[in-house]
Design an enzyme around this catalytic site. Structure first.
Site, PDB file in Angstrom:
ATOM      1  N   LEU A  65       0.837  -1.210   0.000  1.00 50.64           N
ATOM      2  CA  LEU A  65       0.000   0.000   0.000  1.00 50.64           C
ATOM      3  C   LEU A  65       0.869   1.256   0.000  1.00 50.64           C
ATOM      4  CD1 LEU A  65      -2.607  -1.291   2.609  1.00 50.64           C
ATOM      5  CD2 LEU A  65      -2.958  -1.027   0.143  1.00 50.64           C
ATOM      6  N   PRO A  66       0.260   2.418  -0.288  1.00 49.89           N
ATOM      7  CA  PRO A  66       1.070   3.632  -0.426  1.00 49.89           C
ATOM      8  C   PRO A  66       1.812   4.070   0.843  1.00 49.89           C
ATOM      9  CG  PRO A  66      -1.078   3.934  -1.469  1.00 49.89           C
ATOM     10  CD  PRO A  66      -1.124   2.623  -0.735  1.00 49.89           C
ATOM     11  N   THR A 105       6.384   0.611   1.654  1.00 50.97           N
ATOM     12  CA  THR A 105       7.430   1.434   2.259  1.00 50.97           C
ATOM     13  C   THR A 105       6.738   2.432   3.178  1.00 50.97           C
ATOM     14  OG1 THR A 105       8.792   1.270   0.278  1.00 50.97           O
ATOM     15  CG2 THR A 105       9.316   3.044   1.816  1.00 50.97           C
ATOM     16  N   LYS A 180      15.339   0.289   4.610  1.00 52.32           N
ATOM     17  CA  LYS A 180      14.805   0.855   3.353  1.00 52.32           C
ATOM     18  C   LYS A 180      14.990   2.374   3.331  1.00 52.32           C
ATOM     19  CE  LYS A 180      12.162   1.170  -0.373  1.00 52.32           C
ATOM     20  NZ  LYS A 180      12.674   0.824  -1.688  1.00 52.32           N
ATOM     21  N   LYS A 255       8.708  11.042  -1.024  1.00 49.08           N
ATOM     22  CA  LYS A 255       8.093  10.371   0.136  1.00 49.08           C
ATOM     23  C   LYS A 255       9.155   9.633   0.955  1.00 49.08           C
ATOM     24  CE  LYS A 255       6.181   6.037   0.735  1.00 49.08           C
ATOM     25  NZ  LYS A 255       5.427   4.844   0.384  1.00 49.08           N
TER      26      LYS A 255
HETATM   27  P1  NAD Z   1       0.640   2.159  -6.590  1.00 49.19           P
HETATM   28  O1  NAD Z   1       0.016   3.467  -6.333  1.00 49.19           O
HETATM   29  O2  NAD Z   1       0.830   1.722  -8.020  1.00 49.19           O
HETATM   30  O3  NAD Z   1      -0.202   0.993  -5.850  1.00 49.19           O
HETATM   31  C1  NAD Z   1      -0.817   1.142  -4.605  1.00 49.19           C
HETATM   32  C2  NAD Z   1      -2.187   0.472  -4.732  1.00 49.19           C
HETATM   33  O4  NAD Z   1      -2.800   0.433  -3.446  1.00 49.19           O
HETATM   34  C3  NAD Z   1      -3.140   1.234  -5.653  1.00 49.19           C
HETATM   35  O5  NAD Z   1      -3.556   0.367  -6.701  1.00 49.19           O
HETATM   36  C4  NAD Z   1      -4.310   1.626  -4.735  1.00 49.19           C
HETATM   37  O6  NAD Z   1      -5.559   1.590  -5.388  1.00 49.19           O
HETATM   38  C5  NAD Z   1      -4.211   0.569  -3.661  1.00 49.19           C
HETATM   39  N1  NAD Z   1      -4.826   0.930  -2.390  1.00 49.19           N
HETATM   40  C6  NAD Z   1      -4.673   2.071  -1.663  1.00 49.19           C
HETATM   41  N2  NAD Z   1      -5.368   1.991  -0.503  1.00 49.19           N
HETATM   42  C7  NAD Z   1      -5.974   0.774  -0.499  1.00 49.19           C
HETATM   43  C8  NAD Z   1      -6.809   0.085   0.412  1.00 49.19           C
HETATM   44  N3  NAD Z   1      -7.197   0.638   1.570  1.00 49.19           N
HETATM   45  N4  NAD Z   1      -7.245  -1.156   0.086  1.00 49.19           N
HETATM   46  C9  NAD Z   1      -6.868  -1.730  -1.087  1.00 49.19           C
HETATM   47  N5  NAD Z   1      -6.078  -1.140  -1.998  1.00 49.19           N
HETATM   48  C10 NAD Z   1      -5.632   0.100  -1.705  1.00 49.19           C
HETATM   49  O7  NAD Z   1       2.029   2.152  -5.810  1.00 49.19           O
HETATM   50  P2  NAD Z   1       3.256   1.145  -5.989  1.00 49.19           P
HETATM   51  O8  NAD Z   1       4.254   1.730  -6.912  1.00 49.19           O
HETATM   52  O9  NAD Z   1       2.731  -0.236  -6.235  1.00 49.19           O
HETATM   53  O10 NAD Z   1       3.890   1.223  -4.514  1.00 49.19           O
HETATM   54  C11 NAD Z   1       3.354   0.520  -3.405  1.00 49.19           C
HETATM   55  C12 NAD Z   1       4.344   0.606  -2.263  1.00 49.19           C
HETATM   56  O11 NAD Z   1       5.604   0.071  -2.691  1.00 49.19           O
HETATM   57  C13 NAD Z   1       4.635   2.045  -1.785  1.00 49.19           C
HETATM   58  O12 NAD Z   1       4.753   2.038  -0.405  1.00 49.19           O
HETATM   59  C14 NAD Z   1       5.954   2.386  -2.497  1.00 49.19           C
HETATM   60  O13 NAD Z   1       6.694   3.369  -1.792  1.00 49.19           O
HETATM   61  C15 NAD Z   1       6.638   1.036  -2.475  1.00 49.19           C
HETATM   62  N6  NAD Z   1       7.678   0.841  -3.513  1.00 49.19           N
HETATM   63  C16 NAD Z   1       7.461   1.231  -4.797  1.00 49.19           C
HETATM   64  C17 NAD Z   1       8.463   1.040  -5.745  1.00 49.19           C
HETATM   65  C18 NAD Z   1       8.267   1.452  -7.190  1.00 49.19           C
HETATM   66  O14 NAD Z   1       9.257   1.481  -7.951  1.00 49.19           O
HETATM   67  N7  NAD Z   1       7.036   1.759  -7.626  1.00 49.19           N
HETATM   68  C19 NAD Z   1       9.665   0.437  -5.386  1.00 49.19           C
HETATM   69  C20 NAD Z   1       9.843   0.012  -4.067  1.00 49.19           C
HETATM   70  C21 NAD Z   1       8.832   0.229  -3.136  1.00 49.19           C
END
Ligand code: NAD
Length: 306
Positions: A65-66, A105, A180, A255
């Site tokens: 999740l975000p 994260t 991280k 973030k």
């Molecule tokens: P993203 O925005 O693509 O995905 C997050 C998903 O969570 C969205 O689809 C959203 O609809 C869903 N969501 C939000 N609240 C929700 C809830 N209450 N119930 C169900 N679904 C819900 O983001 P992402 O890129 O997949 O990143 C997710 C996490 O991974 C973050 O914490 C980010 O910092 C971390 N991360 C991302 C990357 C990257 O390169 N994108 C790399 C490492 C870590």
């Protein structure tokens, strides 16, 4: 093979859930976005109507999740931190002995709070943030940095191995998130510093490819120069050569630098370079509304005066 509930199927969670399904697990997924839910349903993940439905009778629950408030709300419910969830959290529903892996994260304080609540209910919780980006999530080569007991780490290992290649036990609960934050703070500093040096050379008449080659073989060599050059055209595979599309968004780097600063405040440990890097990414975000969605190597444009 386990029955796994997967909450949050975005850029990272989607491919991670698909890899678990490919490995033979029964995966039920939920996301607030019907669009992403549909996309993973076409690739072996069962679409659930809610987070509790995805987690019903699950041996393992994984969240991607975000931010911390979403994770606290999911597991602890509306009263976890007063955020946007209604109703009880998943910990009310999960069977004792269930394994919960949060790969989002988030701040270490929330990870520790959620871990303590899990512990009180006999649920095994680990914080397990990842490195490797969307490419690593798709290829199943993510690095996991895990906070939890040694036993919890070993228990999670076979599940994590279906999504990643390098599995690290960082320490007790929250340690995965601390690792991280440290790594991504260093990455932000390296990207800003490398952009600064390259821009100085370019403005003084050097060819960026030549300067990059010199620094790669000299004491300034680093990961950004090796695989992620911020100057368009120097490295064909880098986001810079693709209009800064794909890769790791400025918003996410901003973030993560905020999480490092939060940690520094809680622990009274100075991070002047991390703080400066966060200011730079902030200025870059403010320069144009669309910059937040660009790859973070676009911070070079701030130096170029775009
Ligand atoms: P993203 O925005 O693509 O995905 C997050 C998903 O969570 C969205 O689809 C959203 O609809 C869903 N969501 C939000 N609240 C929700 C809830 N209450 N119930 C169900 N679904 C819900 O983001 P992402 O890129 O997949 O990143 C997710 C996490 O991974 C973050 O914490 C980010 O910092 C971390 N991360 C991302 C990357 C990257 O390169 N994108 C790399 C490492 C870590």
């Amino acid at each position: 093979m386990a029955t796994i509930g997967f909450i949050g199927l975005g850029n990272m969670g989607g491919p991670m859930a698909i890899n678990l399904a490919r490995a033979g697990h029964r995966v039920r997924g939920f996301d607030l976005s019907a669009e992403v839910l549909q996309a993973v349903a076409a690739q072996g993940v069962e679409a659930a109507v809610s987070a509790p439905a995805a987690a019903a009778d699950a041996d393992v629950v994984i969240s991607m999740l975000p931010a911390g408030r979403h994770v606290a709300a999911l597991y602890l419910g509306a009263n976890g931190d007063g955020s946007n969830s209604s109703g009880p959290g998943l910990f009310e529903q999960l069977k004792p002995g269930a394994l919960v892996i949060d790969s989002s994260t988030i701040d270490a304080a929330t990870a520790r709070q959620v871990a303590a609540a899990a512990d009180a209910r006999g649920i095994d919780f680990i914080d397990a943030p990842v490195s490797g980006g969307v490419g690593g999530a798709c290829a199943g080569t993510l690095a996991f940095m895990v906070g939890g007991s040694a036993g919890q780490f070993e228990r999670a290992r076979p599940i994590l191995a279906s999504m990643g290649k390098n599995l690290f036990h960082a320490g007790a609960h929250g340690a995965g998130q601390v690792a991280k934050a440290c790594n991504n703070m260093l990455l932000g500093i390296l990207m800003a510093g490398t952009s600064e040096a390259l821009n100085l050379g370019i403005r003084n008449g050097l060819d960026p490819a030549v300067l990059s080659g010199i620094m790669q073989q000299s004491s300034g060599n680093n990961w950004v120069l090796q695989v992620y050059n911020p100057v368009p055209g120097v490295m064909e595979t880098a986001p810079a050569s693709h209009d800064y599309r794909g890769g790791f968004q400025v918003d996410l780097m901003f973030k993560d630098l905020g999480l490092a600063l939060e940690l520094s405040q809680h622990s009274a440990v100075p991070v002047p370079m991390g703080s400066q890097a966060r200011n730079l990414f902030h200025l870059h975000k403010q320069a144009a509304a669309s910059n937040g969605a660009l790859d973070f190597s676009s911070v070079l444009q701030l130096y170029q005066g775009h």
